[in-house]
Design an enzyme around this catalytic site. Structure first.
Site, PDB file in Angstrom:
ATOM      1  N   HIS A 122      67.563 -29.078  -6.259  1.00 56.50           N
ATOM      2  CA  HIS A 122      66.466 -30.040  -6.417  1.00 56.50           C
ATOM      3  C   HIS A 122      66.885 -31.330  -5.710  1.00 56.50           C
ATOM      4  CE1 HIS A 122      63.987 -32.978  -8.672  1.00 56.50           C
ATOM      5  NE2 HIS A 122      63.204 -31.964  -8.990  1.00 56.50           N
ATOM      6  N   ASP A 199      73.758 -29.201 -12.492  1.00 57.32           N
ATOM      7  CA  ASP A 199      72.436 -29.701 -12.841  1.00 57.32           C
ATOM      8  C   ASP A 199      71.804 -28.664 -13.772  1.00 57.32           C
ATOM      9  OD1 ASP A 199      69.751 -30.193 -12.982  1.00 57.32           O
ATOM     10  OD2 ASP A 199      69.411 -30.298 -10.818  1.00 57.32           O
ATOM     11  N   GLN A 202      67.040 -27.045 -15.741  1.00 56.89           N
ATOM     12  CA  GLN A 202      66.224 -25.854 -16.030  1.00 56.89           C
ATOM     13  C   GLN A 202      66.983 -24.811 -16.836  1.00 56.89           C
ATOM     14  OE1 GLN A 202      63.079 -25.819 -15.393  1.00 56.89           O
ATOM     15  NE2 GLN A 202      62.852 -27.386 -13.822  1.00 56.89           N
ATOM     16  N   LYS A 225      62.254 -31.580 -20.707  1.00 59.54           N
ATOM     17  CA  LYS A 225      62.035 -30.165 -20.358  1.00 59.54           C
ATOM     18  C   LYS A 225      62.447 -29.240 -21.496  1.00 59.54           C
ATOM     19  CE  LYS A 225      62.969 -30.932 -15.425  1.00 59.54           C
ATOM     20  NZ  LYS A 225      61.666 -30.987 -14.776  1.00 59.54           N
ATOM     21  N   CYS A 362      60.134 -30.449  -5.117  1.00 60.37           N
ATOM     22  CA  CYS A 362      61.312 -31.297  -4.894  1.00 60.37           C
ATOM     23  C   CYS A 362      62.505 -30.457  -4.441  1.00 60.37           C
ATOM     24  CB  CYS A 362      61.688 -32.105  -6.139  1.00 60.37           C
ATOM     25  SG  CYS A 362      60.375 -33.160  -6.723  1.00 60.37           S
TER      26      CYS A 362
HETATM   27  N1  C6P Z   1      62.037 -30.551 -11.803  1.00 67.85           N
HETATM   28  C1  C6P Z   1      59.918 -29.448 -11.538  1.00 67.85           C
HETATM   29  O1  C6P Z   1      58.691 -29.391 -11.647  1.00 67.85           O
HETATM   30  P1  C6P Z   1      64.044 -35.308 -13.960  1.00 67.85           P
HETATM   31  O2  C6P Z   1      62.881 -35.665 -13.102  1.00 67.85           O
HETATM   32  O3  C6P Z   1      65.233 -36.202 -13.707  1.00 67.85           O
HETATM   33  O4  C6P Z   1      63.706 -35.150 -15.396  1.00 67.85           O
HETATM   34  O5  C6P Z   1      64.506 -33.837 -13.512  1.00 67.85           O
HETATM   35  C2  C6P Z   1      64.917 -33.645 -12.196  1.00 67.85           C
HETATM   36  C3  C6P Z   1      65.285 -32.230 -11.955  1.00 67.85           C
HETATM   37  C4  C6P Z   1      66.600 -31.945 -11.647  1.00 67.85           C
HETATM   38  N2  C6P Z   1      66.996 -30.696 -11.453  1.00 67.85           N
HETATM   39  C5  C6P Z   1      66.159 -29.657 -11.547  1.00 67.85           C
HETATM   40  C6  C6P Z   1      66.672 -28.269 -11.347  1.00 67.85           C
HETATM   41  C7  C6P Z   1      64.822 -29.884 -11.856  1.00 67.85           C
HETATM   42  O6  C6P Z   1      63.992 -28.852 -11.957  1.00 67.85           O
HETATM   43  C8  C6P Z   1      64.369 -31.203 -12.051  1.00 67.85           C
HETATM   44  C9  C6P Z   1      62.921 -31.488 -12.318  1.00 67.85           C
HETATM   45  C10 C6P Z   1      60.631 -30.651 -12.092  1.00 67.85           C
HETATM   46  O7  C6P Z   1      60.581 -28.544 -11.031  1.00 67.85           O
HETATM   47  C11 C6P Z   1      60.014 -31.931 -11.622  1.00 67.85           C
HETATM   48  S1  C6P Z   1      60.231 -32.183  -9.890  1.00 67.85           S
END
Ligand code: C6P
Length: 417
Positions: A122, A199, A202, A225, A362
């Site tokens: 991401h 990271d 997910q 999430k 992203c």
């Molecule tokens: N992905 C998606 O729709 P934040 O925005 O910091 O809470 O999460 C960022 C992020 C980091 N790593 C992974 C693997 C992610 O999936 C995400 C967030 C969302 O896939 C929003 S772009």
């Protein structure tokens, strides 16, 4: 038995028709809905416990501090961290990764060092490293993706070297649902003296995570999430590493002593938490973790995977649909309909009350690797049902009929994207 009807009853938004019509919410990888217990806990904090933390010498402030620090201990237990001092509250996973990039990366990396990422990251685990590499002269390398949507482990072993200072990889891909073998990455990286940042944005919603068993040095996730509120995230760091790292942000609460021209810093974890934190968010996250663990993360993961597996299987049988998913993925299904832009597909689905995400998610390097500009993505969670999978399939079939001339032309002369 997994009682999805009972679970749905826990989520107020799901029993309403927020836009005055049916909602089939399949965008859980972007953010999950919140159970009433979380919404109520946030309200209760403001009604009964609200004061600033670590400052006030009065009972209410002490109660707020205790609530905040209890939430930290809960997160430590959730990740099986050795203790609360390695748990830093951040705004989200993005900020957690930036903390490591700016604090560890800027102070440790030098020209010639390498940061090993992957093609399925991401942007949150790419851009911070771009910024740090530009300032330190470190070089970025990336583990490629194989045709089966898994990372190429042979390439990983080839790319990993004594120059590698950090391996930063996603635990579960937000686009493909690929579950990466983190332990194997950690062992190989540690053998060569490199650190590993994972990271977990997910991953934590779908599986129990034990940071000590995985052996990771840093682990990041977002509360929103996993049924928690927005605005609260977590960085786990091995305390001895965090101890040696300079602060990321400066301000109140992270200091020991301050003079006009210099300061000394607080002990962990406070050194990394400048300013007033998201107190109600931490409390809401604690309750969210109680909620999902009360049901069981293994069971939640198995349920989401079961729905995703069925959706993937049946979507693949619709002419023109292509699914991008490994043999064993998480609760995410990315797909395209030949000749139709993913945004147009999502718009048709929205008209049917089916909420999915469309775009590059992203993860532009991954899209480029797949030869695509965008995919449609359905992502499942504990409150989704078999009927909702059917609603998704029905809506995609309808879109395929609506766009039939485009789909047929694209099937005859395939151009991806
Ligand atoms: N992905 C998606 O729709 P934040 O925005 O910091 O809470 O999460 C960022 C992020 C980091 N790593 C992974 C693997 C992610 O999936 C995400 C967030 C969302 O896939 C929003 S772009």
């Amino acid at each position: 038995m997994f009682d999805v009807d009972k679970i749905r009853g826990d989520f107020p938004l799901l029993s309403q028709s927020p836009q005055g019509r049916r909602l089939v919410y399949l965008d859980n990888a972007a953010t999950t809905q919140k159970p009433a217990v979380v919404i109520e806990a946030i309200g209760r904090f403001y009604e009964t416990c609200n004061a600033n933390v670590h400052r006030g010498a009065y009972a209410l402030a002490e109660a707020a501090t205790e609530a905040y620090e209890r939430a930290r201990r809960r997160v430590a237990r959730f990740l099986h961290a050795p203790g609360p001092e390695g748990i830093i509250f951040t705004r989200n996973a993005t900020e957690a990764i930036n903390l490591v990039a700016y604090s560890w990366g800027l102070s440790q990396l030098k020209p010639g060092d390498e940061i090993l990422l992957t093609e399925m990251e991401h942007h949150s685990n790419l851009v911070p490293w771009h910024l740090v590499a530009a300032r330190t002269g470190a070089r970025i390398r990336a583990v490629p993706l194989r045709e089966d949507y898994e990372l190429d482990l042979e390439a990983f072993y080839r790319l990993l070297s004594a120059r590698t200072r950090l391996v930063a990889l996603v635990h579960v891909s937000n686009v493909l649902g690929t579950i990466n073998p983190v332990r194997e990455f950690v062992q190989a990286a540690h053998d060569l003296g490199a650190l590993v940042l994972v990271d977990g944005a997910q991953a934590v919603p779908h599986m129990p995570v034990d940071v000590q068993e995985l052996g990771v040095d840093f682990y990041a996730f977002s509360g929103h999430k996993i049924c928690g509120p927005t605005g609260i995230g977590v960085l786990y760091g091995r305390p001895e590493l965090l101890e040696a790292m300079p602060p990321f942000l400066g301000g109140g609460d992270m200091i020991n002593e301050v003079w006009v021209d210099r300061s000394t810093y607080a002990e962990l974890p406070h050194k990394f938490e400048a300013g007033t934190p998201h107190l109600a968010g931490a409390v809401g996250l604690e309750v969210a973790l109680d909620y999902v663990e009360g049901i069981g993360l293994d069971r939640i993961g198995a349920w989401s995977r079961r729905l995703a597996d069925r959706a993937a299987r049946e979507l693949s049988s619709i002419p023109g649909v292509r699914v991008y998913r490994p043999r064993e993925g998480s609760g995410v299904v990315s797909f395209t309909l030949a000749g139709v832009h993913a945004h147009d597909l999502a718009t048709v689905l929205d008209a049917e009350g089916v909420a999915i995400r469309a775009g590059h998610h992203c993860a532009q390097p991954l899209m480029r690797r797949l030869g695509l500009q965008a995919t449609a993505r359905a992502s499942f969670y504990l409150y989704n049902t078999e009927e909702e999978v059917e609603a998704l399939l029905e809506a995609v079939r309808k879109a395929a009929r609506l766009f039939a001339p485009l789909v047929e032309r694209a099937i005859r002369s395939p151009v991806q994207g």
